[in-house]
Design a protein around this motif. Structure first.
Motif, PDB file in Angstrom:
ATOM      1  N   SER A  63     -34.683  76.105   9.711  1.00 53.70           N
ATOM      2  CA  SER A  63     -35.998  75.648  10.174  1.00 53.70           C
ATOM      3  C   SER A  63     -36.934  76.803  10.494  1.00 53.70           C
ATOM      4  O   SER A  63     -38.155  76.628  10.507  1.00 53.70           O
ATOM      5  CB  SER A  63     -35.843  74.750  11.406  1.00 53.70           C
ATOM      6  OG  SER A  63     -35.420  75.501  12.524  1.00 53.70           O
ATOM      7  N   ARG A  83     -25.254  67.069   9.062  1.00 52.77           N
ATOM      8  CA  ARG A  83     -26.371  66.267   9.560  1.00 52.77           C
ATOM      9  C   ARG A  83     -26.499  66.416  11.073  1.00 52.77           C
ATOM     10  O   ARG A  83     -25.556  66.129  11.813  1.00 52.77           O
ATOM     11  CB  ARG A  83     -26.176  64.791   9.195  1.00 52.77           C
ATOM     12  CG  ARG A  83     -26.286  64.532   7.696  1.00 52.77           C
ATOM     13  CD  ARG A  83     -25.990  63.078   7.365  1.00 52.77           C
ATOM     14  NE  ARG A  83     -26.099  62.827   5.940  1.00 52.77           N
ATOM     15  CZ  ARG A  83     -27.230  62.519   5.312  1.00 52.77           C
ATOM     16  NH1 ARG A  83     -28.355  62.437   6.006  1.00 52.77           N
ATOM     17  NH2 ARG A  83     -27.242  62.298   4.016  1.00 52.77           N
ATOM     18  N   ASP A  86     -31.308  62.986  14.006  1.00 56.37           N
ATOM     19  CA  ASP A  86     -31.955  62.077  13.056  1.00 56.37           C
ATOM     20  C   ASP A  86     -31.337  62.160  11.666  1.00 56.37           C
ATOM     21  O   ASP A  86     -31.993  61.854  10.664  1.00 56.37           O
ATOM     22  CB  ASP A  86     -33.460  62.356  12.965  1.00 56.37           C
ATOM     23  CG  ASP A  86     -34.167  62.154  14.291  1.00 56.37           C
ATOM     24  OD1 ASP A  86     -33.755  61.252  15.036  1.00 56.37           O
ATOM     25  OD2 ASP A  86     -35.122  62.899  14.587  1.00 56.37           O
ATOM     26  N   ARG A  88     -30.695  64.662   9.942  1.00 59.35           N
ATOM     27  CA  ARG A  88     -31.421  65.633   9.125  1.00 59.35           C
ATOM     28  C   ARG A  88     -30.532  66.813   8.776  1.00 59.35           C
ATOM     29  O   ARG A  88     -29.877  67.407   9.628  1.00 59.35           O
ATOM     30  CB  ARG A  88     -32.661  66.102   9.889  1.00 59.35           C
ATOM     31  CG  ARG A  88     -33.680  66.870   9.073  1.00 59.35           C
ATOM     32  CD  ARG A  88     -35.002  66.910   9.827  1.00 59.35           C
ATOM     33  NE  ARG A  88     -35.556  65.570   9.941  1.00 59.35           N
ATOM     34  CZ  ARG A  88     -36.362  65.185  10.932  1.00 59.35           C
ATOM     35  NH1 ARG A  88     -36.687  66.025  11.886  1.00 59.35           N
ATOM     36  NH2 ARG A  88     -36.833  63.961  10.949  1.00 59.35           N
ATOM     37  N   LEU A  92     -33.419  69.625   4.724  1.00 58.77           N
ATOM     38  CA  LEU A  92     -34.566  68.836   5.166  1.00 58.77           C
ATOM     39  C   LEU A  92     -35.341  69.559   6.252  1.00 58.77           C
ATOM     40  O   LEU A  92     -36.580  69.542   6.272  1.00 58.77           O
ATOM     41  CB  LEU A  92     -34.092  67.475   5.668  1.00 58.77           C
ATOM     42  CG  LEU A  92     -34.373  66.298   4.733  1.00 58.77           C
ATOM     43  CD1 LEU A  92     -33.622  65.055   5.206  1.00 58.77           C
ATOM     44  CD2 LEU A  92     -35.854  66.010   4.647  1.00 58.77           C
ATOM     45  N   ALA A  93     -34.630  70.233   7.162  1.00 58.08           N
ATOM     46  CA  ALA A  93     -35.299  71.004   8.214  1.00 58.08           C
ATOM     47  C   ALA A  93     -36.122  72.129   7.604  1.00 58.08           C
ATOM     48  O   ALA A  93     -37.262  72.381   8.019  1.00 58.08           O
ATOM     49  CB  ALA A  93     -34.263  71.563   9.183  1.00 58.08           C
ATOM     50  N   ARG A  96     -39.252  70.554   5.853  1.00 53.92           N
ATOM     51  CA  ARG A  96     -40.278  70.136   6.799  1.00 53.92           C
ATOM     52  C   ARG A  96     -41.047  71.325   7.364  1.00 53.92           C
ATOM     53  O   ARG A  96     -42.212  71.209   7.736  1.00 53.92           O
ATOM     54  CB  ARG A  96     -39.657  69.312   7.924  1.00 53.92           C
ATOM     55  CG  ARG A  96     -39.144  67.942   7.459  1.00 53.92           C
ATOM     56  CD  ARG A  96     -38.465  67.193   8.592  1.00 53.92           C
ATOM     57  NE  ARG A  96     -39.417  66.787   9.608  1.00 53.92           N
ATOM     58  CZ  ARG A  96     -40.088  65.638   9.597  1.00 53.92           C
ATOM     59  NH1 ARG A  96     -39.911  64.780   8.611  1.00 53.92           N
ATOM     60  NH2 ARG A  96     -40.914  65.341  10.573  1.00 53.92           N
ATOM     61  N   LYS A 116     -30.814  61.789   2.515  1.00 50.98           N
ATOM     62  CA  LYS A 116     -31.905  61.230   3.321  1.00 50.98           C
ATOM     63  C   LYS A 116     -31.562  61.227   4.803  1.00 50.98           C
ATOM     64  O   LYS A 116     -30.401  61.050   5.186  1.00 50.98           O
ATOM     65  CB  LYS A 116     -32.217  59.796   2.871  1.00 50.98           C
ATOM     66  CG  LYS A 116     -32.759  59.691   1.463  1.00 50.98           C
ATOM     67  CD  LYS A 116     -33.097  58.246   1.122  1.00 50.98           C
ATOM     68  CE  LYS A 116     -33.632  58.112  -0.301  1.00 50.98           C
ATOM     69  NZ  LYS A 116     -33.974  56.704  -0.631  1.00 50.98           N
ATOM     70  N   ASP A 117     -32.595  61.393   5.627  1.00 51.36           N
ATOM     71  CA  ASP A 117     -32.407  61.293   7.070  1.00 51.36           C
ATOM     72  C   ASP A 117     -32.628  59.853   7.524  1.00 51.36           C
ATOM     73  O   ASP A 117     -32.732  58.942   6.694  1.00 51.36           O
ATOM     74  CB  ASP A 117     -33.348  62.260   7.807  1.00 51.36           C
ATOM     75  CG  ASP A 117     -34.824  61.966   7.553  1.00 51.36           C
ATOM     76  OD1 ASP A 117     -35.156  60.874   7.018  1.00 51.36           O
ATOM     77  OD2 ASP A 117     -35.659  62.819   7.907  1.00 51.36           O
ATOM     78  N   SER A 122     -35.941  62.513   1.977  1.00 52.40           N
ATOM     79  CA  SER A 122     -35.078  63.564   1.448  1.00 52.40           C
ATOM     80  C   SER A 122     -35.945  64.807   1.274  1.00 52.40           C
ATOM     81  O   SER A 122     -37.173  64.739   1.403  1.00 52.40           O
ATOM     82  CB  SER A 122     -34.487  63.152   0.092  1.00 52.40           C
ATOM     83  OG  SER A 122     -35.521  63.059  -0.892  1.00 52.40           O
ATOM     84  N   TYR A 126     -39.915  64.413   0.741  1.00 56.18           N
ATOM     85  CA  TYR A 126     -40.820  65.021   1.714  1.00 56.18           C
ATOM     86  C   TYR A 126     -41.695  66.089   1.048  1.00 56.18           C
ATOM     87  O   TYR A 126     -42.898  66.191   1.333  1.00 56.18           O
ATOM     88  CB  TYR A 126     -40.036  65.628   2.874  1.00 56.18           C
ATOM     89  CG  TYR A 126     -40.930  66.052   4.010  1.00 56.18           C
ATOM     90  CD1 TYR A 126     -41.249  65.169   5.040  1.00 56.18           C
ATOM     91  CD2 TYR A 126     -41.481  67.327   4.051  1.00 56.18           C
ATOM     92  CE1 TYR A 126     -42.089  65.546   6.072  1.00 56.18           C
ATOM     93  CE2 TYR A 126     -42.332  67.717   5.074  1.00 56.18           C
ATOM     94  CZ  TYR A 126     -42.629  66.818   6.090  1.00 56.18           C
ATOM     95  OH  TYR A 126     -43.472  67.204   7.109  1.00 56.18           O
TER      96      TYR A 126
END
Length: 262
Positions: A63, A83, A86, A88, A92-93, A96, A116-117, A122, A126
């Motif tokens: 992230s 994971r 959420d 995630r 995904l982090a 985002r 997917k979260d 996904s 996103y």
């Protein structure tokens, strides 16, 4: 204050060392007294507690786009698709946060671009929705599912059209995504581009690309209106011209109404 690379490395090594001392990773030795574990990733025998520690660390590193830390954690056996909150994943982090290099590192290590979260996003979906073209291209190179939909029944293309992300739309169309998919609101990407757009240059580019890719000009929304009907209603003159030039029907022509002479 964020940790320096040296401090982050020390923290990572300390965590890994603690896990090894506790036997949390379960790395086998050669069976000879005093022997050391072979230099192989411990992922296969990582126990749940160790996976959680390394997995959460991986999500945080991704992230903040700390690629070096991501690499160290993966080498230590961090589950690439662990994971966290959420549901995630680290990928995904990273997506985002538009952390491109961290996302690349994760994908090169096999991160699932379609995972997917809890919001049904996904990395691929996103990236499309947010117009993150560099990550989007990477997900396409690593097996993105073009048919995937989010919690609103949108493909990656529909929100890109809604926001007027012309470059994103072009990338997705070039990869043969379905331009006539209907979401849970009963709208296609063309209808979303017109009803949610303002008719400005980016939206004109989006509409033109959709027309060129044979988007269904006569598809109606739940109220029975076509994209041309909405463009006229919203006084998007340039979009109206594009749609009329392409032969787009309006509500009147699709309902079979006629005009009589005197």
């Amino acid at each position: 204050m964020s940790k320096t690379p040296a401090v982050r490395k020390l923290v990572t090594c300390s965590v890994i060392a603690a896990l090894l001392c506790l036997g949390a990773c379960g790395i086998p030795t050669s069976g000879v007294p005093g022997s050391v574990a072979p230099a192989t990733p411990p992922t296969a025998t990582l126990n749940p507690d160790a996976a959680a520690v390394l997995g959460h660390a991986l999500i945080h590193a991704a992230s903040v786009n700390d690629t070096a830390e991501v690499g160290r954690l993966l080498e230590a056996g961090a589950p690439v698709d662990y994971r966290g909150e959420d549901a995630r994943t680290a990928l995904l982090a990273a997506t985002r946060a538009n952390a491109i290099e961290a996302a690349r590192e994760l994908m090169e290590h096999g991160a699932n671009v379609n995972a997917k979260d809890e919001l049904r996003d996904s990395a691929f979906l996103y990236a499309g929705a947010a117009g993150l073209t560099e990550i989007l291209v990477l997900t396409l190179e690593h097996g993105a599912d073009l048919r995937a939909t989010n919690r609103n029944g949108n493909t990656a293309l529909i929100p890109a059209c809604e926001h007027g992300y012309a470059e994103t739309v072009e990338i997705l169309i070039d990869n043969d995504i379905d331009v006539n998919h209907v979401n849970d609101r009963g709208l296609t990407c063309l209808l979303e581009a017109v009803t949610q757009g303002d008719g400005s240059q980016p939206y004109q580019e989006v509409v033109a690309m959709l027309i060129d890719d044979e988007a269904g000009l006569g598809i109606k929304d739940p109220q029975g209106l076509t994209a041309l009907d909405h463009a006229r209603r919203l006084k998007q003159s340039s979009v109206v011209q594009l749609l009329e030039s392409a032969g787009s029907p309006s509500q009147a022509t699709t309902t079979g109404s006629t005009t009589t002479g005197p």
